[in-house]
Each structure stands twice: as structure tokens, then as C-alpha cells.
Design a protein around this motif. Structure first.
Motif, PDB file in Angstrom:
ATOM      1  N   ILE A 176      -9.162   2.059  -9.254  1.00 50.13           N
ATOM      2  CA  ILE A 176      -7.807   2.087  -8.693  1.00 50.13           C
ATOM      3  C   ILE A 176      -6.917   2.955  -9.574  1.00 50.13           C
ATOM      4  CG2 ILE A 176      -5.792   0.687  -8.121  1.00 50.13           C
ATOM      5  CD1 ILE A 176      -7.788  -1.594  -7.499  1.00 50.13           C
ATOM      6  N   ALA A 177      -6.967   2.706 -10.907  1.00 54.57           N
ATOM      7  CA  ALA A 177      -6.085   3.437 -11.812  1.00 54.57           C
ATOM      8  C   ALA A 177      -6.355   4.939 -11.730  1.00 54.57           C
ATOM      9  CB  ALA A 177      -6.279   2.938 -13.232  1.00 54.57           C
ATOM     10  N   TYR A 178      -7.637   5.330 -11.876  1.00 58.89           N
ATOM     11  CA  TYR A 178      -7.933   6.760 -11.917  1.00 58.89           C
ATOM     12  C   TYR A 178      -7.997   7.391 -10.540  1.00 58.89           C
ATOM     13  CZ  TYR A 178      -8.009   6.439 -16.808  1.00 58.89           C
ATOM     14  OH  TYR A 178      -7.605   6.263 -18.088  1.00 58.89           O
ATOM     15  N   ALA A 205      -0.420   0.847 -20.544  1.00 60.06           N
ATOM     16  CA  ALA A 205      -0.958   0.544 -19.209  1.00 60.06           C
ATOM     17  C   ALA A 205      -2.412   0.090 -19.327  1.00 60.06           C
ATOM     18  CB  ALA A 205      -0.861   1.769 -18.307  1.00 60.06           C
ATOM     19  N   HIS A 206      -3.179   0.773 -20.214  1.00 66.19           N
ATOM     20  CA  HIS A 206      -4.574   0.363 -20.418  1.00 66.19           C
ATOM     21  C   HIS A 206      -4.636  -1.050 -20.970  1.00 66.19           C
ATOM     22  CE1 HIS A 206      -6.744   4.504 -20.504  1.00 66.19           C
ATOM     23  NE2 HIS A 206      -6.186   4.209 -19.344  1.00 66.19           N
ATOM     24  N   TYR A 207      -3.757  -1.348 -21.914  1.00 68.93           N
ATOM     25  CA  TYR A 207      -3.763  -2.686 -22.496  1.00 68.93           C
ATOM     26  C   TYR A 207      -3.516  -3.735 -21.399  1.00 68.93           C
ATOM     27  CZ  TYR A 207      -2.504  -6.818 -25.100  1.00 68.93           C
ATOM     28  OH  TYR A 207      -2.458  -8.107 -25.556  1.00 68.93           O
ATOM     29  N   VAL A 219       2.429  -0.630 -12.371  1.00 73.14           N
ATOM     30  CA  VAL A 219       2.106  -0.058 -13.686  1.00 73.14           C
ATOM     31  C   VAL A 219       1.135   1.112 -13.501  1.00 73.14           C
ATOM     32  CG1 VAL A 219       1.053  -0.550 -15.927  1.00 73.14           C
ATOM     33  CG2 VAL A 219       2.450  -2.291 -14.806  1.00 73.14           C
ATOM     34  N   LEU A 220       0.180   0.933 -12.575  1.00 71.19           N
ATOM     35  CA  LEU A 220      -0.815   1.977 -12.348  1.00 71.19           C
ATOM     36  C   LEU A 220      -0.216   3.174 -11.607  1.00 71.19           C
ATOM     37  CD1 LEU A 220      -3.954  -0.185 -11.503  1.00 71.19           C
ATOM     38  CD2 LEU A 220      -3.166   0.687 -13.702  1.00 71.19           C
ATOM     39  N   PHE A 221       0.710   2.887 -10.679  1.00 75.95           N
ATOM     40  CA  PHE A 221       1.426   4.008 -10.032  1.00 75.95           C
ATOM     41  C   PHE A 221       2.168   4.803 -11.098  1.00 75.95           C
ATOM     42  CE2 PHE A 221       1.113   1.668  -5.915  1.00 75.95           C
ATOM     43  CZ  PHE A 221       0.536   2.711  -5.201  1.00 75.95           C
TER      44      PHE A 221
END
Ligand SMILES: Nc1ncnc2c1ncn2[C@@H]1O[C@H](COP(=O)(O)OP(=O)(O)OP(=O)(O)O)[C@@H](O)[C@H]1O
Ligand SMILES: [Mg+2]
Length: 607
Positions: A159-161, A97-99, A26-28
């Protein structure tokens, strides 16, 4: 210091770690769509600057055909609409994705708290003797909250950013490597520099903050528990000072941490502009064809606009993580406590039909210099009453706690009809015991729920309840003097009841489950003579049907016993009935003379 990755594997269960790994795609995806959002401006600006591209560039020519536009202007309009649609998709994806990420992180708040609390509850009684009660409240509530918001959340953001930042830099690199290095290196370098120089400071700030926070909690817990004496002695200001001092340190350290986390952002707003102009000048000097430089400049402006917040998230996460390492360490340590749930408590009861035998029992408290119990050997015949007497600190409560199975013997053993008390047999033994402690704990519920402790109102057996209350000589008081009878609320820690009333509720509680063995630790100390006589009568009525072990401070209670055990310095100094001991035992005679075993007729009634 535990290793950072190790800590994560302690904080999350294997199943939660697997879920976290499932979040990675999801983060990719988030990195991909954010990068796409940066990239789309380039063809748009390129076409705007150079309409000929609809013919010369194969990609744009294909887009032109696909759009079905008739002329350049219409093509631009459709392109703009396309970019807008793409942005709608990006925003929706970002929100989802944030949720997914923040839901996963925030749910850990309750799962970590649950594991931590379960671990504490499964520690032996001794563990609680060595811990300040505020430390447990603090770690289950605020430390877990803190670790969720300041470890897991920053880690997720990092990780996400981090992925978003890397993807944008990769895009810039593929378009123009030199300019990408200038921009990525410049912005990233500033963050790295500030982080590395503040690294140690942040760790210290974090530890000081944690210590001050402990101070705040400890002061408040003590204050609430000791309010009577604090008011009497006029200690209000001293407690206020202690709280304020801890609270100020705490706030001050938090302020330092917050300022360091925001420092690069302030520097960067300045430097980002410089970097952008630097890239612009570089591009213009390198190639004076504006139709080529404008799309590139547009790309860098948009990239900078996305990249700075992304890098800032990564940096903030790193600083927060550094400050949070102290509470994180504390939580991880307690999550590692080997807390084993005791054997399940079934219906089974282990009660003496013949005797309880205590053999060579010894006990020493953790960190104590001396044994609290030495070589205690004693036979208690089933269904008799035994009184433990002795001066203060003689070891009566300690012996009772060992009998209850709350403390493990350092030496020796206890057997019930030959069955050794150990981990396997303790639950059945404890189920057979009714216990009245020296300090009775009341929960702020009804009288009925307090007597039938641990049961829901609908589970309470009213007949058994009344029988227990009558035996403890509290039934009449409850129905005649309390507004709502058994449903009356007792108030926090029973503030609406007198000491003697609380004591009798404690006795009723012990009797509610009709135990085969009744253990009382100075249970009669707060009773007035008349009430005491009634309780004594109740205990006398149990003679022959229950084994009663009581710590006696009064002649009247001691006289009631079949056997009196005299204790001194953790040892048994004599055993026998009242008249024999009074005539022959020096220690007992001394106790009576010194008033350690008080004659109720001479006692001034308290509380
Ligand atoms: N948690 C503890 N840690 C260390 N030592 C302890 C602890 N609790 C009690 N002791 C020590 O063990 C000894 C026996 O204490 P215990 O509470 O059994 O005495 P007691 O006979 O019940 O006295 P009292 O009549 O005053 O209640 C004392 O010397 C006491 O200081
Ligand atoms: Mg005691």
C-alpha cells in the motif's frame, strides 16, 4: 480458499482495522513527500541549464525574489540549500511514517498470537485429542511470526509503495504523458509479467513449504518426548533423516520463493537503463532545445531512481503474499474456531451431599467405529469409595473423563444431587474435584508450585500444602531428601524424580484444594507396595468425608472400595462389594484369575 479481504478482516479485529485505516493519511503523506522529492530537481536543473528563466518563468521569478539572492549563482546556492532542507524533511517524514507502519504491523504479532492461543485454550478437551501438539506450538509461534512478516508487512509495503509509485507516475504524466507511459508501462509491465507467470508456482511452493515446516516441528516434538525409547532402540539416525528431509524441502522451497522475488530486480537494472536512454533519445529527437530536455531527463533519472525500488516493494509484497497464503489460511481457520471461554470459575462448588447419578451414559470418540461407553447407569453414594475395574480398553478412563466433564456424553446424563452437569454447572462441579491422572504432568518449577498448580509462590498456603503432602505420603521425602525441601525444582517434566514420587506429587496436588470428590485414574500403578499402603491408608482416612472414585488395577486398591464397578467393552458387567463379586461375578473372577486385577504380593514393582 477464503477470500483475501475476508482473511484480512479475520486477522485484524475491527478496532485494529480502524487503526490501519487511520494510517492511510500517513501513507498518502509519504507518497506526497516522495513525489515532491522527485519534482524539486526539475526547477533546479531548469535554472541551471537556462538562467534566463529567473526572468521568463513567473514561478521561478517568484522563487528568485523570495530567496533574496542578488545574482544567478547566489540563487543557485540558495536553491540547493532549499532542496537539501526539503530532503531533510522528507527523510525525517519517511522515518516516522515507517515507524508508525512497522510498529502497527509488528504489534499484531502478539495480538494475533494471543487471540489464537485463547481460541485453542477455549476449545473442548476433545479438540486436543485430534490435534498433534506440535501443530499448536507451530501455529502460535512460527505461523503467526510468518504471517506478520510475510503477509502484514508486505501488505503495508504494498500500500505504502504502491501509493508512492502511483504518485510518481502521475507526476511524470503531468509533465510529459508520452515519456511517462513509456517509463511506467515498461517497468510496471515487466513486474506484472513476471508476477503473473510465477503466480501458480508461488502458490504451490508456499503449500509445500508449509507442509515441510509441519514435518520439522512434528519430528522435533516427538524426538524430545520419546528420547528414552529413541536412544534405547538406536532410532537417532531415523529421526535425524526425517528431520533433514523435511528441513531440506522447507529450505529448498524458500530458496525458490526468494529467487523469484528477486528476479525482476536483476532484469530491471538492465531495462531501467534502456528505458532511461529510450526516453532520453525520444526527448532529444522530439525537441532539440537542451535547456528543455535536460531538466526533463533529470526528472526521469531521479524518478527512475525512486520508482524502481517502490515498484519492487510492491512486487515483492505480491510474491511473498502468494507464498504465505498457506500459513495464512491455517491461521485464519483457527482464528475462526468458535472458542468460547467457559463460564467464569467462581468460588462456588457443586459437591454431592447424597449421590452422583449416571443415567444411560454413552460415548463415542470422534472418528471411532464403536462406542467407548454404552448404556452406563450407576449410582455413587456421596462420601463412599468406588473402584472401577476392568481389562484394558474397557472404558474406565473414558468414564472418568465424562465424570470430570472433559468429554460431553453422546447419550445419557450425569446428575449431582439431581443437578444436571452441563455448561452452566460444570465449572462449579470441576472446582469440587481433585483429579489424579494416569500421566501426571509436572511443570519445571518447585515442588510447592507443582502441588499448588497454578498459584504463584506467594499465594501458596503452606499449611494446606504440608497437609496435602502428608496425606499423599510424600512430605517426609520432600523435607528429608530434597536439598531445598518444598523449594526444590523438579526439572523438565520431573526428570529428577522417580515415577512413584511423581505420582505422589500428583496425589498431593489433587488434595491441596481439599476437594469433596477425589478422582484417581490408576493413580497407584507406579507406587511400590509400602508407599501404596500409605496412600491407601490416606484414602481410607477420607472415607465418610470425601467421595472417591478410582480406577483400580490391584486387588489391594479394589478391596479398599465400598463398591466395585466391573467394566467390560464399555458396559457395566457387575457392581457390588469385593466378596460378593469374587463369589458371583464371572467377569470379576476372570479379571482376578487373569491377573488384570493384580495381587500386590505377586506384582513385580516397576518404574
Ligand atoms: N482418543 C481416542 N480416540 C478414539 N478412541 C479412543 C480414544 N481414547 C480411547 N479410545 C478407545 O476407547 C476405548 C476405551 O478406552 P479407555 O481409555 O477408556 O480404556 P481403559 O479402560 O481406561 O483402559 P486401560 O486400562 O488400558 O487404561 C478403547 O477401545 C480405546 O481404544
Ligand atoms: Mg485408562
Amino acid at each position: 480458499m477464503l477470500d483475501k479481504y475476508k482473511k484480512l478482516s479475520i486477522l485484524l479485529t475491527p478496532k485494529e482495522l480502524r487503526t490501519a485505516i487511520l494510517l492511510l493519511p500517513v501513507l498518502f503523506g509519504l507518497a506526497a513527500v516522495e513525489t515532491a522529492g522527485v519534482f524539486v530537481f526539475m526547477p533546479f536543473l531548469a535554472v541551471a541549464a537556462n538562467p534566463d528563466l529567473t526572468v521568463h518563468s513567473p514561478l521561478i521569478a517568484a522563487l528568485f525574489r523570495f530567496s533574496g539572492a542578488d545574482n544567478h549563482q547566489e540563487f543557485m546556492l540558495r536553491l540547493a540549500a532549499g532542496v537539501f532542507l526539503l530532503y531533510m524533511f522528507i527523510s525525517t517524514y519517511r522515518a516516522l511514517a515507517h515507524y508508525a507502519l512497522y510498529r502497527f504491523i509488528n504489534m499484531r504479532r502478539s495480538s494475533i498470537a494471543k487471540r489464537l492461543l485463547a481460541n485453542y485454550l477455549h476449545q473442548p478437551y476433545q479438540f486436543f485429542l485430534g490435534r498433534h501438539s506440535a501443530a499448536i506450538t507451530k501455529s502460535v509461534l512460527t505461523d503467526v511470526d510468518y504471517v506478520t512478516s510475510n503477509v502484514l508487512k508486505p501488505l503495508g509495503n504494498m500500500i505504502a509503495y504502491g501509493l508512492v509509485a502511483l504518485a510518481i507516475i502521475a507526476l511524470l504524466f503531468s509533465v510529459h504523458p508520452v515519456a511517462a507511459l513509456m517509463m511506467g508501462g515498461g517497468i510496471g509491465g515487466i513486474y506484472a509479467l513476471v508476477y503473473l507467470s510465477a503466480h501458480t508456482l508461488l502458490g504451490n511452493v508456499g503449500r509445500e513449504r508449509q507442509k515441510a515446516n509441519q514435518g520439522r516441528f512434528k519430528t522435533l516434538t516427538e524426538l524430545v518426548g520419546g528420547i528414552k525409547e529413541i536412544k534405547l532402540r538406536g532410532l537417532e539416525d531415523s529421526y535425524l533423516d526425517r528431520f533433514i528431509s523435511a528441513s531440506r524441502t522447507y529450505s529448498n522451497r524458500q530458496a525458490v520463493a526468494d529467487s523469484i522475488s528477486n528476479l525482476p530486480r536483476i532484469l530491471l537494472e538492465l531495462l531501467a537503463m534502456a528505458a532511461l536512454f529510450g526516453v532520453a533519445i525520444y526527448l532529444v529527437m522530439e525537441d532539440d532545445d537542451f535547456t528543455k530536455t535536460i531538466p526533463l531527463l533529470g526528472l526521469y533519472a531521479v524518478a527512475g531512481y525512486r520508482l524502481i525500488p517502490a515498484l519492487h516493494q510492491v512486487y515483492r509484497a505480491a510474491t511473498t503474499l502468494q507464498v504465505a497464503s498457506a500459513p495464512l489460511e491455517a491461521i485464519c481457520r483457527d482464528l475462526l474456531l468458535a472458542g468460547k471461554a467457559g463460564a467464569a470459575r467462581g468460588e462456588q462448588r457443586l459437591f454431592p451431599a447424597e449421590r452422583i447419578s449416571i443415567n444411560g451414559l454413552g460415548f463415542r470418540y470422534a472418528k471411532a467405529k464403536q462406542d467407548a461407553l454404552r448404556e452406563v447407569t450407576l449410582d455413587i453414594s456421596a462420601n463412599t469409595t468406588v473402584a472401577l475395574v476392568g481389562g484394558t480398553g474397557a472404558g474406565k478412563t473414558t468414564l472418568v473423563d465424562l465424570l470430570l466433564g472433559l468429554l460431553p456424553p453422546t447419550r445419557g446424563e450425569i446428575r449431582v444431587d439431581g443437578v444436571l452437569l452441563d455448561k452452566a454447572t460444570l465449572p462449579a462441579w470441576q472446582s469440587a474435584i481433585g483429579y489424579v491422572p494416569q500421566q501426571i504432568f509436572l511443570s519445571d518449577t518447585s515442588i510447592a508450585e507443582n502441588i499448588a498448580l497454578g498459584l504463584k509462590p506467594e499465594e501458596i498456603d503452606m499449611a494446606a500444602l504440608e497437609q496435602a503432602a502428608r496425606a499423599a505420603n510424600i512430605h517426609d521425602f520432600i523435607v528429608q531428601e530434597l536439598a531445598d525441601g518444598y523449594r526444590t525444582k523438579v526439572g523438565e517434566r520431573g526428570v529428577r524424580l522417580s515415577g512413584g514420587q511423581i505420582q505422589r506429587i500428583g496425589i498431593a496436588r489433587a488434595l491441596y484444594r481439599d476437594p469433596a470428590v477425589l478422582v484417581m485414574d490408576e493413580a497407584t500403578s507406579a507406587l511400590d507396595t509400602v508407599t501404596e499402603q500409605a496412600v491407601i491408608a490416606a484414602i481410607r482416612a477420607m472415607k465418610g468425608s470425601k467421595t472417591v472414585i478410582l480406577v483400580a488395577h490391584r486387588l489391594s486398591t479394589a478391596m479398599l472400595a465400598d463398591t466395585i464397578v466391573v467394566m467390560r467393552n464399555g458396559e457395566i458387567a457387575g457392581t457390588g462389594d469385593f466378596s460378593t463379586l469374587a463369589a458371583e461375578n464371572e467377569v470379576f473372577g476372570e479379571l482376578v484369575r487373569a491377573g488384570q486385577i493384580a495381587n500386590p504380593e505377586q506384582t513385580v514393582e516397576g518404574s
